[in-house]
Write a protein that holds these residues in place. Sequence first.
Motif, PDB file in Angstrom:
ATOM      1  N   THR A 188       0.719  -1.191  -0.041  1.00 53.21           N
ATOM      2  CA  THR A 188       0.125  -0.155  -0.108  1.00 53.21           C
ATOM      3  C   THR A 188       0.828   1.342  -0.080  1.00 53.21           C
ATOM      4  OG1 THR A 188      -0.150   0.401   2.473  1.00 53.21           O
ATOM      5  CG2 THR A 188      -1.822  -1.247   1.202  1.00 53.21           C
ATOM      6  N   THR A 189       0.124   2.180  -0.068  1.00 49.28           N
ATOM      7  CA  THR A 189       0.627   3.559  -0.152  1.00 49.28           C
ATOM      8  C   THR A 189       0.646   3.920   1.540  1.00 49.28           C
ATOM      9  OG1 THR A 189       0.291   4.531  -2.175  1.00 49.28           O
ATOM     10  CG2 THR A 189       0.505   6.020  -0.599  1.00 49.28           C
ATOM     11  N   VAL A 190       1.668   4.258   2.189  1.00 51.56           N
ATOM     12  CA  VAL A 190       1.657   4.502   3.654  1.00 51.56           C
ATOM     13  C   VAL A 190       1.979   5.679   3.922  1.00 51.56           C
ATOM     14  CG1 VAL A 190       2.663   3.649   6.001  1.00 51.56           C
ATOM     15  CG2 VAL A 190       2.434   1.894   3.854  1.00 51.56           C
ATOM     16  N   THR A 191       1.146   6.316   4.934  1.00 46.14           N
ATOM     17  CA  THR A 191       1.481   7.602   5.821  1.00 46.14           C
ATOM     18  C   THR A 191       1.965   7.385   7.030  1.00 46.14           C
ATOM     19  OG1 THR A 191      -0.985   8.071   6.151  1.00 46.14           O
ATOM     20  CG2 THR A 191       0.157   8.829   4.123  1.00 46.14           C
ATOM     21  N   LEU A 192       3.040   8.026   7.586  1.00 46.48           N
ATOM     22  CA  LEU A 192       3.409   7.965   8.883  1.00 46.48           C
ATOM     23  C   LEU A 192       2.894   9.210   9.783  1.00 46.48           C
ATOM     24  CD1 LEU A 192       6.856   6.699   8.286  1.00 46.48           C
ATOM     25  CD2 LEU A 192       4.601   5.398   8.856  1.00 46.48           C
ATOM     26  N   ASP A 193       2.064   8.998  10.814  1.00 48.20           N
ATOM     27  CA  ASP A 193       1.606  10.038  11.576  1.00 48.20           C
ATOM     28  C   ASP A 193       0.890  11.079  11.111  1.00 48.20           C
ATOM     29  OD1 ASP A 193       2.776   9.114  14.359  1.00 48.20           O
ATOM     30  OD2 ASP A 193       4.557   9.689  13.351  1.00 48.20           O
ATOM     31  N   THR A 194       0.132  10.896   9.845  1.00 45.11           N
ATOM     32  CA  THR A 194      -0.516  11.644   9.083  1.00 45.11           C
ATOM     33  C   THR A 194      -1.473  10.784   8.314  1.00 45.11           C
ATOM     34  OG1 THR A 194      -0.895  13.523   7.602  1.00 45.11           O
ATOM     35  CG2 THR A 194       0.814  11.899   7.272  1.00 45.11           C
ATOM     36  N   THR A 195      -2.484  11.511   7.754  1.00 48.96           N
ATOM     37  CA  THR A 195      -3.688  10.661   7.085  1.00 48.96           C
ATOM     38  C   THR A 195      -3.491  10.747   5.494  1.00 48.96           C
ATOM     39  OG1 THR A 195      -5.227  12.588   6.493  1.00 48.96           O
ATOM     40  CG2 THR A 195      -5.463  11.441   8.597  1.00 48.96           C
ATOM     41  N   LEU A 196      -4.140   9.862   4.733  1.00 42.94           N
ATOM     42  CA  LEU A 196      -3.949   9.992   3.323  1.00 42.94           C
ATOM     43  C   LEU A 196      -4.264  11.170   2.707  1.00 42.94           C
ATOM     44  CD1 LEU A 196      -5.232   6.104   2.572  1.00 42.94           C
ATOM     45  CD2 LEU A 196      -3.023   6.878   2.511  1.00 42.94           C
ATOM     46  N   LEU A 197      -5.048  11.838   3.270  1.00 43.11           N
ATOM     47  CA  LEU A 197      -5.567  13.320   2.710  1.00 43.11           C
ATOM     48  C   LEU A 197      -4.260  14.201   2.706  1.00 43.11           C
ATOM     49  CD1 LEU A 197      -8.686  13.932   4.808  1.00 43.11           C
ATOM     50  CD2 LEU A 197      -8.510  13.266   2.618  1.00 43.11           C
ATOM     51  N   SER A 198      -3.182  13.759   3.432  1.00 39.80           N
ATOM     52  CA  SER A 198      -1.886  14.873   3.334  1.00 39.80           C
ATOM     53  C   SER A 198      -1.106  14.591   2.348  1.00 39.80           C
ATOM     54  CB  SER A 198      -1.213  14.543   4.629  1.00 39.80           C
ATOM     55  OG  SER A 198      -0.578  13.275   4.650  1.00 39.80           O
ATOM     56  N   ILE A 199      -1.372  13.386   1.392  1.00 44.05           N
ATOM     57  CA  ILE A 199      -0.510  13.074   0.290  1.00 44.05           C
ATOM     58  C   ILE A 199      -1.269  13.057  -0.838  1.00 44.05           C
ATOM     59  CG2 ILE A 199       1.065  11.808   1.554  1.00 44.05           C
ATOM     60  CD1 ILE A 199      -0.243   9.348   0.595  1.00 44.05           C
ATOM     61  N   ASP A 200      -2.587  13.262  -0.946  1.00 41.94           N
ATOM     62  CA  ASP A 200      -3.560  13.713  -2.126  1.00 41.94           C
ATOM     63  C   ASP A 200      -2.878  14.415  -3.250  1.00 41.94           C
ATOM     64  OD1 ASP A 200      -5.587  13.313  -3.774  1.00 41.94           O
ATOM     65  OD2 ASP A 200      -6.918  14.548  -2.541  1.00 41.94           O
ATOM     66  N   ASN A 201      -2.615  13.941  -4.145  1.00 45.14           N
ATOM     67  CA  ASN A 201      -2.000  14.786  -5.282  1.00 45.14           C
ATOM     68  C   ASN A 201      -2.503  14.314  -6.551  1.00 45.14           C
ATOM     69  OD1 ASN A 201      -0.294  16.060  -7.088  1.00 45.14           O
ATOM     70  ND2 ASN A 201       1.678  15.474  -6.027  1.00 45.14           N
ATOM     71  N   GLY A 202      -3.143  14.986  -7.070  1.00 45.38           N
ATOM     72  CA  GLY A 202      -3.861  14.729  -8.302  1.00 45.38           C
ATOM     73  C   GLY A 202      -2.851  14.630  -9.684  1.00 45.38           C
ATOM     74  N   ASN A 203      -1.564  14.972  -9.356  1.00 42.69           N
ATOM     75  CA  ASN A 203      -0.603  14.947 -10.317  1.00 42.69           C
ATOM     76  C   ASN A 203       0.434  13.815 -10.184  1.00 42.69           C
ATOM     77  OD1 ASN A 203      -0.976  18.321 -10.168  1.00 42.69           O
ATOM     78  ND2 ASN A 203      -1.570  17.143 -12.007  1.00 42.69           N
ATOM     79  N   ALA A 204       0.262  12.940  -9.283  1.00 38.62           N
ATOM     80  CA  ALA A 204       0.968  11.984  -8.946  1.00 38.62           C
ATOM     81  C   ALA A 204       0.500  10.550  -8.976  1.00 38.62           C
ATOM     82  CB  ALA A 204       1.752  11.992  -7.642  1.00 38.62           C
ATOM     83  N   PRO A 205       0.847   9.364  -9.014  1.00 33.99           N
ATOM     84  CA  PRO A 205       0.345   8.199  -8.998  1.00 33.99           C
ATOM     85  C   PRO A 205      -0.269   8.046  -7.571  1.00 33.99           C
ATOM     86  CG  PRO A 205       2.373   7.952 -10.248  1.00 33.99           C
ATOM     87  CD  PRO A 205       2.314   9.232  -9.553  1.00 33.99           C
ATOM     88  N   PHE A 206      -1.196   7.332  -7.622  1.00 32.29           N
ATOM     89  CA  PHE A 206      -1.906   7.021  -6.065  1.00 32.29           C
ATOM     90  C   PHE A 206      -2.557   5.695  -6.252  1.00 32.29           C
ATOM     91  CE2 PHE A 206      -4.994   7.105  -2.801  1.00 32.29           C
ATOM     92  CZ  PHE A 206      -4.078   7.635  -1.843  1.00 32.29           C
ATOM     93  N   GLY A 207      -2.462   4.999  -4.961  1.00 28.55           N
ATOM     94  CA  GLY A 207      -3.215   3.654  -4.938  1.00 28.55           C
ATOM     95  C   GLY A 207      -2.071   2.814  -4.386  1.00 28.55           C
ATOM     96  N   GLY A 208      -2.409   1.589  -4.365  1.00 27.52           N
ATOM     97  CA  GLY A 208      -1.839   0.479  -3.845  1.00 27.52           C
ATOM     98  C   GLY A 208      -1.447  -0.747  -4.854  1.00 27.52           C
ATOM     99  N   TYR A 209      -1.532  -1.896  -4.208  1.00 28.39           N
ATOM    100  CA  TYR A 209      -0.972  -3.006  -5.336  1.00 28.39           C
ATOM    101  C   TYR A 209      -2.106  -4.104  -4.845  1.00 28.39           C
ATOM    102  CZ  TYR A 209       3.235  -0.484  -5.529  1.00 28.39           C
ATOM    103  OH  TYR A 209       4.095   0.552  -5.887  1.00 28.39           O
ATOM    104  N   GLY A 210      -3.156  -3.692  -4.631  1.00 30.38           N
ATOM    105  CA  GLY A 210      -4.378  -4.678  -4.372  1.00 30.38           C
ATOM    106  C   GLY A 210      -5.154  -4.649  -5.839  1.00 30.38           C
ATOM    107  N   ARG A 211      -5.407  -5.677  -6.341  1.00 26.71           N
ATOM    108  CA  ARG A 211      -6.256  -5.726  -7.772  1.00 26.71           C
ATOM    109  C   ARG A 211      -7.989  -5.290  -7.442  1.00 26.71           C
ATOM    110  NH1 ARG A 211      -6.090 -10.207 -12.393  1.00 26.71           N
ATOM    111  NH2 ARG A 211      -7.532  -9.959 -13.380  1.00 26.71           N
ATOM    112  N   MET A 212      -8.093  -5.540  -6.230  1.00 26.15           N
ATOM    113  CA  MET A 212      -9.641  -4.780  -6.166  1.00 26.15           C
ATOM    114  C   MET A 212      -9.670  -3.176  -5.871  1.00 26.15           C
ATOM    115  SD  MET A 212     -11.245  -7.951  -4.180  1.00 26.15           S
ATOM    116  CE  MET A 212     -12.983  -7.187  -4.174  1.00 26.15           C
ATOM    117  N   ALA A 213      -8.442  -2.967  -5.636  1.00 25.24           N
ATOM    118  CA  ALA A 213      -8.257  -1.269  -5.324  1.00 25.24           C
ATOM    119  C   ALA A 213      -7.939  -0.422  -6.464  1.00 25.24           C
ATOM    120  CB  ALA A 213      -6.931  -1.148  -4.306  1.00 25.24           C
ATOM    121  N   ASN A 214      -7.153  -1.044  -7.601  1.00 22.94           N
ATOM    122  CA  ASN A 214      -6.714  -0.499  -8.496  1.00 22.94           C
ATOM    123  C   ASN A 214      -6.062  -1.286  -9.436  1.00 22.94           C
ATOM    124  OD1 ASN A 214      -5.168   1.294  -6.277  1.00 22.94           O
ATOM    125  ND2 ASN A 214      -3.822   0.318  -7.807  1.00 22.94           N
ATOM    126  N   TYR A 215      -5.917  -1.012 -10.873  1.00 23.80           N
ATOM    127  CA  TYR A 215      -4.968  -1.596 -11.593  1.00 23.80           C
ATOM    128  C   TYR A 215      -4.880  -1.213 -13.027  1.00 23.80           C
ATOM    129  CZ  TYR A 215      -9.255  -4.606 -13.725  1.00 23.80           C
ATOM    130  OH  TYR A 215     -10.237  -4.905 -14.148  1.00 23.80           O
TER     131      TYR A 215
END
Length: 414
Positions: free
Chosen positions: A360-387
């Motif tokens: 997964t994409t991991v954040t430390l001591d902050t939420t996923l909202l803090s790395i929400d960037n529409g110009n960068a790849p986002f997601g994880g490596y689970g097939r039901m999450a994105n592919y």
Amino acid sequence: MSSAPAWPTVAAEPEEDSTDSRRAAAVHRVRDFLVNDAGTVHELLCEISTHRAARYEIESTIATLDGALDEVAAHRPGRVPRLAAFMPSNVILYSYALYLLVPALYTDRLVFRPSSRVKDQMQRLHTLLAGHHGLPITLTGASQREFLQEHVRPADVVVFTGAYANAEQIRAQLAPGQLFLFLGSGVNPFVVAPGADVERAARDAIAIRVLNTGQDCLGPDLFSVHESLLDPFVDTLVSELKGLRYGPYSDPDADFGPIFYESALEDGAQFLARNHEGIVHGGHVDFRGRRLDPTVVVGPEVTPRTHVPEFFAPIFHIAGYRDEDALAATLTTGMFTERALGSSVYGHAPRLVEALRRRTTVTLDTTLLSIDNGNAPFGGYGRMANYIADGEDVRAEPVLISQAVAAHRPGAGR
């Protein structure tokens, strides 16, 4: 997320009269419209989102448009003749930027089908924005079968946001060479480990789980809290939740509002009914007013066989844990692996973080909202999450359309 003060430049500017420069100017006009005159758009978004969530969505969209030219310059996706997009039922403005406006910088023709749940709002939003950009972006009211036949099958790139099962049905009907990008959702576990700042973790948990009354795909479906911190975390969380204010979407001071999506209200209510013994706060559901109050449910420690439902409501599903390695093994097994998108860890759990980062994409001591960037790849490596699928291979990996086109569409990239 905030916008840059001025429209960015790229290393190699297109010639002044080129198609590229005209399209860049069109995207720029939308950006300026949202910066200078966002009232109409904000009012429209408040039909399906809380006042704060709508403001955040506008800011995220502006930031994405600010970075659009640099994104395309960095990945150089090449020309795409046709793109077809199945749009989501939430974050309709942000999705319009991600899946239509930015790809329009390198795509000749784009057609999209709005979700039936927000068809009216999406039609009005498109009319409003199209009046500023004039790009070859077309909204179609075709049925899913007609859209598939008339627009998806001839498309070079297909973008689908929604349920995994539906994505698989569509992918099975595509031809080799068509690039198919699936964007789903994940469990997004939120872990509170030894050494965590409990008050900060509780505030951040509320910020991401109550965003738009829980109707956001980044919301954690599971909160795993070390047994030594379980009671103080729950106590702090409940104390904070008691201070939240309910109100209509148009209320700028409201922390949460009605549930817009009927199925989300029903699913949330069913989960609370099945797990009523674990409710330690909240639990009130008003079907007439479509209100589901923020609710804390404490359940048993999760195992690889535990079913963790996806919530589109302000439900805090909390489970204690004792052993870091056991939790790491659970969160990287079975359904957790299939739905691996993002995760957040508060406190000290290095082996857990290392294991989660492989999936997964991991954040430390902050939420996923803090790395929400529409110009960068986002997601994880689970097939039901994105592919990403190209007709031959299916790759579960973080997705950014421009990067995916450059890397996986034959002859389209640099």
